[in-house]
Design an enzyme around this catalytic site. Sequence first.
Site, PDB file in Angstrom:
ATOM      1  CD  GLU A  13      -1.366   2.257   1.930  1.00  0.00           C
ATOM      2  OE1 GLU A  13      -2.180   3.525   1.827  1.00  0.00           O
ATOM      3  OE2 GLU A  13      -0.272   2.576   2.449  1.00  0.00           O
TER       4      GLU A  13
ATOM      5  CG  ASP B 108      -4.242   2.804   6.115  1.00  0.00           C
ATOM      6  OD1 ASP B 108      -3.510   2.791   6.708  1.00  0.00           O
ATOM      7  OD2 ASP B 108      -4.055   3.564   4.876  1.00  0.00           O
TER       8      ASP B 108
HETATM    9  N1  TRP Z   1      -1.453   4.930   4.508  1.00  0.00           N
HETATM   10  C1  TRP Z   1      -2.014   6.258   4.208  1.00  0.00           C
HETATM   11  C2  TRP Z   1      -1.377   7.136   3.368  1.00  0.00           C
HETATM   12  O1  TRP Z   1      -0.292   7.346   3.667  1.00  0.00           O
HETATM   13  C3  TRP Z   1      -2.730   7.128   5.599  1.00  0.00           C
HETATM   14  C4  TRP Z   1      -3.494   7.874   5.233  1.00  0.00           C
HETATM   15  C5  TRP Z   1      -3.410   9.176   4.937  1.00  0.00           C
HETATM   16  C6  TRP Z   1      -4.947   7.830   5.027  1.00  0.00           C
HETATM   17  N2  TRP Z   1      -4.946   9.846   4.669  1.00  0.00           N
HETATM   18  C7  TRP Z   1      -5.738   8.836   4.684  1.00  0.00           C
HETATM   19  C8  TRP Z   1      -5.782   6.463   5.296  1.00  0.00           C
HETATM   20  C9  TRP Z   1      -7.194   8.924   4.367  1.00  0.00           C
HETATM   21  C10 TRP Z   1      -7.061   6.482   4.854  1.00  0.00           C
HETATM   22  C11 TRP Z   1      -7.846   7.556   4.541  1.00  0.00           C
HETATM   23  O2  TRP Z   1      -1.662   7.330   2.267  1.00  0.00           O
HETATM   24 ZN    ZN Z   2      -1.465   3.312   5.899  1.00  0.00          ZN
END
Ligand code: TRP
Ligand code: ZN
Length: 436
Positions: free
Chosen positions: A167, A196
């Site tokens: 991811e 997440d």
């Molecule tokens: N792992 C995600 C990222 O770095 C973390 C994240 C940032 C996220 N903004 C988000 C996860 C909004 C869910 C929704 O992109």
């Molecule tokens: Zn993440």
Amino acid sequence: MRFPAPGRLAAATAVALAAFLAPALPATATTAATVAAPDIPLANVKAHLTQLQSIATANGGNRAHGRTGYKASVDYVKAKLDAAGFTTTLQQFTSGGSTGYNLLADWPGGDPNQVLMSGAHLDSVTAGPGINDNGSGSAAVLETALAVSRTGYQPTKHLRFAWWGAEELGLVGSKYYVNNLASSERSKLTGYLNFDMIASPNPGYFVYDDDPTIEKTFKDYFATLSIPTEIETEGDGRSDHAPFKSAGVPVGGLFSGADYIKTSAQAQKWGGTTGQAFDRCYHASCDTSANINDTALDRNSDAIAYAVWTLSGGGTTPPDGGNQYENTTDVAVPDAGAAVTSAVTVSGRTGNAPAALQVGVDIKHTWRGDLVIDLVAPDGTAYRLKNSSSSDSADNVLATYTVNASSEAANGSWKLRVQDTAAQDTGYIDSWKLTF
Ligand code: TRP
Ligand code: ZN
Ligand code: CA
């Protein structure tokens, strides 16, 4: 006036201590429209995080795509699922010259033409162990899947759980999965729920603003706990729900915040620190098992189970005898003190409660004659289940009462109200449930 039996004081002390040691986290009512969703034990979710931290520590400090810590994480999650009776599949792909893995777990049964998916990315960045991002989502989805197995849940829909690779390199694993899904399989997906970052140390309670039914399900859950939520705004499309959404699958999810700053309005409603990031260790080496807010992890884990149970429709956990609405969170009953309550929420029913409403009560107590117990309907009407009796020195109340509740609307918040009316002996509500 009554006199303590020999040994009574010691027993009372032991129970008081047990009640004191019981988890002091906020009540998490576990209810659903059909078969009640279980409470997800926070300790189990945290045990998975401890393992993911150990895996990172033993593998150069991270669990990143292409590193040994990632594959070890996959092996850990897969072994738990295999032992619980899931059909697991490892899907391999290549990114940046390294092999990546998605882990899929199908729960046998349910309508193969209606599939509800829930997932989380299992990889970390190379900078650190990735315990909030995204050990938190991975562990909570794992424990929800294990709860499906533990309770023998047989939902109407087919359940599939996913742990995505890479991811952090740009949603590589989830894109690979969706791109390689035959369109006939894609159209069977009734929803994809993404988790997440759900235990940020300075947490917010964000719900994805996407499929209205999924969004409402999460909001309903937090409403029963009286926790305000906000719409997730830290970047749509920044996690693994994005490829599903692009493919036309209804999506939703939860998020406790990354590097955005908590405002004073947010700190007022959620607690925590104004002017500080939701997760100051986002994508950093300090995203360790110390970088977790237990309350957020507990609430979000229970919300995941609630959504999986509610959105998978119907189902049968109890062989029969109706739907169960249960609260298993311990509530201490103060000695000769004020009444305490424990709530369950009934939703999705039509009309009134039955004339023979079954109220199952499990109270641990060292002199049950001290206790007065009422069932309180959503409109506040109280039904006496048990009076106090100074001569009833037996332990515990483990009983099913039948209440004529036919003049009460079924839906709403029902409470068990318990008062201890005499000094010395004490106890706690262990669990209670409505069945109808
Ligand atoms: N792992 C995600 C990222 O770095 C973390 C994240 C940032 C996220 N903004 C988000 C996860 C909004 C869910 C929704 O992109
Ligand atoms: Zn993440
Ligand atoms: Ca007492």
